[in-house]
Design a protein around this motif. Structure first.
Motif, PDB file in Angstrom:
ATOM      1  N   ASP A  68      58.022  55.389  39.283  1.00 36.38           N
ATOM      2  CA  ASP A  68      59.152  54.195  38.744  1.00 36.38           C
ATOM      3  C   ASP A  68      57.979  53.517  39.169  1.00 36.38           C
ATOM      4  OD1 ASP A  68      60.779  56.366  38.470  1.00 36.38           O
ATOM      5  OD2 ASP A  68      62.492  55.421  39.634  1.00 36.38           O
ATOM      6  N   LYS A  69      58.005  52.540  40.318  1.00 33.27           N
ATOM      7  CA  LYS A  69      56.874  51.569  40.394  1.00 33.27           C
ATOM      8  C   LYS A  69      55.525  51.449  39.176  1.00 33.27           C
ATOM      9  CE  LYS A  69      54.204  48.501  43.888  1.00 33.27           C
ATOM     10  NZ  LYS A  69      53.250  49.126  44.331  1.00 33.27           N
ATOM     11  N   ASP A  70      54.949  52.700  39.806  1.00 36.02           N
ATOM     12  CA  ASP A  70      53.371  53.151  38.262  1.00 36.02           C
ATOM     13  C   ASP A  70      54.035  52.624  37.429  1.00 36.02           C
ATOM     14  OD1 ASP A  70      52.442  53.218  40.954  1.00 36.02           O
ATOM     15  OD2 ASP A  70      52.228  55.822  41.074  1.00 36.02           O
ATOM     16  N   HIS A  71      54.756  53.862  36.980  1.00 39.31           N
ATOM     17  CA  HIS A  71      55.150  53.752  35.659  1.00 39.31           C
ATOM     18  C   HIS A  71      55.426  52.653  35.235  1.00 39.31           C
ATOM     19  CE1 HIS A  71      56.635  54.938  32.118  1.00 39.31           C
ATOM     20  NE2 HIS A  71      58.490  54.600  31.885  1.00 39.31           N
ATOM     21  N   LEU A  72      56.187  51.839  35.581  1.00 39.10           N
ATOM     22  CA  LEU A  72      56.326  50.141  35.279  1.00 39.10           C
ATOM     23  C   LEU A  72      55.097  49.262  35.396  1.00 39.10           C
ATOM     24  CD1 LEU A  72      60.225  49.297  37.240  1.00 39.10           C
ATOM     25  CD2 LEU A  72      59.800  49.986  34.846  1.00 39.10           C
ATOM     26  N   THR A  75      53.170  50.415  32.592  1.00 33.73           N
ATOM     27  CA  THR A  75      53.905  49.852  31.095  1.00 33.73           C
ATOM     28  C   THR A  75      53.341  48.253  30.748  1.00 33.73           C
ATOM     29  OG1 THR A  75      55.965  51.755  31.160  1.00 33.73           O
ATOM     30  CG2 THR A  75      56.249  49.510  30.482  1.00 33.73           C
ATOM     31  N   LEU A  76      53.686  47.599  32.025  1.00 30.22           N
ATOM     32  CA  LEU A  76      53.827  46.002  32.616  1.00 30.22           C
ATOM     33  C   LEU A  76      52.259  46.169  30.959  1.00 30.22           C
ATOM     34  CD1 LEU A  76      54.683  43.315  32.632  1.00 30.22           C
ATOM     35  CD2 LEU A  76      53.827  43.913  34.989  1.00 30.22           C
ATOM     36  N   GLU A  77      51.577  46.626  31.961  1.00 28.57           N
ATOM     37  CA  GLU A  77      49.642  46.493  31.838  1.00 28.57           C
ATOM     38  C   GLU A  77      49.281  46.719  30.244  1.00 28.57           C
ATOM     39  OE1 GLU A  77      45.537  48.821  32.844  1.00 28.57           O
ATOM     40  OE2 GLU A  77      47.301  47.909  34.575  1.00 28.57           O
ATOM     41  N   GLN A  79      52.050  45.867  28.604  1.00 28.69           N
ATOM     42  CA  GLN A  79      52.392  44.841  27.144  1.00 28.69           C
ATOM     43  C   GLN A  79      51.416  44.015  27.299  1.00 28.69           C
ATOM     44  OE1 GLN A  79      55.323  45.672  25.625  1.00 28.69           O
ATOM     45  NE2 GLN A  79      55.630  48.046  25.944  1.00 28.69           N
ATOM     46  N   GLN A  80      50.645  43.466  28.139  1.00 29.96           N
ATOM     47  CA  GLN A  80      49.803  42.552  28.213  1.00 29.96           C
ATOM     48  C   GLN A  80      49.398  42.099  27.021  1.00 29.96           C
ATOM     49  OE1 GLN A  80      50.574  40.649  31.029  1.00 29.96           O
ATOM     50  NE2 GLN A  80      49.343  39.147  30.238  1.00 29.96           N
ATOM     51  N   PRO A  81      48.762  42.610  26.506  1.00 30.25           N
ATOM     52  CA  PRO A  81      48.004  42.407  24.556  1.00 30.25           C
ATOM     53  C   PRO A  81      49.573  41.525  24.007  1.00 30.25           C
ATOM     54  CG  PRO A  81      47.120  44.091  25.385  1.00 30.25           C
ATOM     55  CD  PRO A  81      48.521  44.349  26.076  1.00 30.25           C
ATOM     56  N   ILE A  82      50.580  42.136  24.180  1.00 31.28           N
ATOM     57  CA  ILE A  82      51.791  42.006  23.178  1.00 31.28           C
ATOM     58  C   ILE A  82      52.151  40.465  23.568  1.00 31.28           C
ATOM     59  CG2 ILE A  82      53.820  43.053  22.198  1.00 31.28           C
ATOM     60  CD1 ILE A  82      53.230  45.292  22.580  1.00 31.28           C
ATOM     61  N   MET A  83      52.208  39.629  25.164  1.00 30.74           N
ATOM     62  CA  MET A  83      52.414  39.307  25.709  1.00 30.74           C
ATOM     63  C   MET A  83      51.474  38.270  25.033  1.00 30.74           C
ATOM     64  SD  MET A  83      56.474  39.293  27.081  1.00 30.74           S
ATOM     65  CE  MET A  83      55.677  38.005  28.377  1.00 30.74           C
ATOM     66  N   SER A  84      50.905  38.704  25.967  1.00 28.44           N
ATOM     67  CA  SER A  84      49.959  37.491  25.223  1.00 28.44           C
ATOM     68  C   SER A  84      49.082  36.466  23.517  1.00 28.44           C
ATOM     69  CB  SER A  84      48.352  38.126  25.060  1.00 28.44           C
ATOM     70  OG  SER A  84      47.652  37.705  26.779  1.00 28.44           O
ATOM     71  N   ALA A  85      49.625  37.897  22.960  1.00 31.86           N
ATOM     72  CA  ALA A  85      49.845  37.074  21.995  1.00 31.86           C
ATOM     73  C   ALA A  85      51.265  36.609  21.066  1.00 31.86           C
ATOM     74  CB  ALA A  85      49.991  38.635  20.502  1.00 31.86           C
ATOM     75  N   HIS A  86      52.208  36.959  21.599  1.00 30.78           N
ATOM     76  CA  HIS A  86      53.454  36.300  21.578  1.00 30.78           C
ATOM     77  C   HIS A  86      53.235  34.814  22.090  1.00 30.78           C
ATOM     78  CE1 HIS A  86      58.087  35.619  21.787  1.00 30.78           C
ATOM     79  NE2 HIS A  86      57.438  35.318  23.356  1.00 30.78           N
ATOM     80  N   GLN A  87      52.899  34.132  23.125  1.00 36.07           N
ATOM     81  CA  GLN A  87      52.351  33.092  23.898  1.00 36.07           C
ATOM     82  C   GLN A  87      51.171  32.352  23.125  1.00 36.07           C
ATOM     83  OE1 GLN A  87      50.896  34.498  27.624  1.00 36.07           O
ATOM     84  NE2 GLN A  87      52.181  34.388  28.831  1.00 36.07           N
ATOM     85  N   ARG A  88      50.444  32.885  22.473  1.00 34.52           N
ATOM     86  CA  ARG A  88      49.215  32.151  21.447  1.00 34.52           C
ATOM     87  C   ARG A  88      50.203  32.068  20.051  1.00 34.52           C
ATOM     88  NH1 ARG A  88      45.705  36.391  22.865  1.00 34.52           N
ATOM     89  NH2 ARG A  88      46.018  37.538  21.038  1.00 34.52           N
TER      90      ARG A  88
END
Length: 102
Positions: A68-72, A75-77, A79-88
Motif C-alpha cells: 500500500d505504501k509503495d502504491h501510494l 501515485t504521489l510521484e 501526481q507530482q507534475p499535476i501538483m506543480s502545474a496547480h502551484q504554478r
C-alpha cells in the motif's frame, strides 16, 4: 552380627519392604513428573504454534502495508507534475489579481 537369627531376618525383611515401598513411590513420582513434563511440552508446543501463526499474520499485514505504501508513493510521484502545474496556476492567478488591482 548373625544375619541368620530370626530378629535380624525380620529387620532385613522390613528394610526390604520399606526399600520396595520407597522405590515404588519414587517410580510413581518419576512417572508423574514425566507426564507433567509431557503435558507442559504439549502446552508450550501449542503456544509456539499459536505465536507462529500470529507472526505469520503480522508479516502478511506488514507486506500488505508495504505494498500500500509503495502504491501510494507511486501515485504521489505520478501526481507530482499535476501538483506543480496547480502551484504554478495558483501563483499565476495571484499575479493576475495583483495586476488587476493596480
Amino acid at each position: 552380627p548373625d544375619l541368620s537369627s530370626p530378629g535380624n531376618e525380620i529387620d532385613l525383611r522390613i528394610e526390604l519392604i520399606d526399600a520396595k515401598s520407597q522405590a515404588k513411590k519414587d517410580r510413581d513420582r518419576l512417572v508423574e513428573e514425566m507426564q507433567r513434563s509431557r503435558n507442559e511440552r504439549g502446552v508450550l508446543g501449542n503456544q509456539i504454534e499459536h505465536l507462529k501463526a500470529q507472526l505469520s499474520n503480522c508479516n502478511a499485514k506488514i507486506e500488505r502495508l508495504q505494498e500500500d505504501k509503495d502504491h501510494l508513493e507511486l501515485t504521489l510521484e505520478q501526481q507530482q507534475p499535476i501538483m506543480s502545474a496547480h502551484q504554478r496556476l495558483v501563483v499565476d492567478l495571484q499575479k493576475e489579481r495583483e495586476e488587476s488591482r493596480r
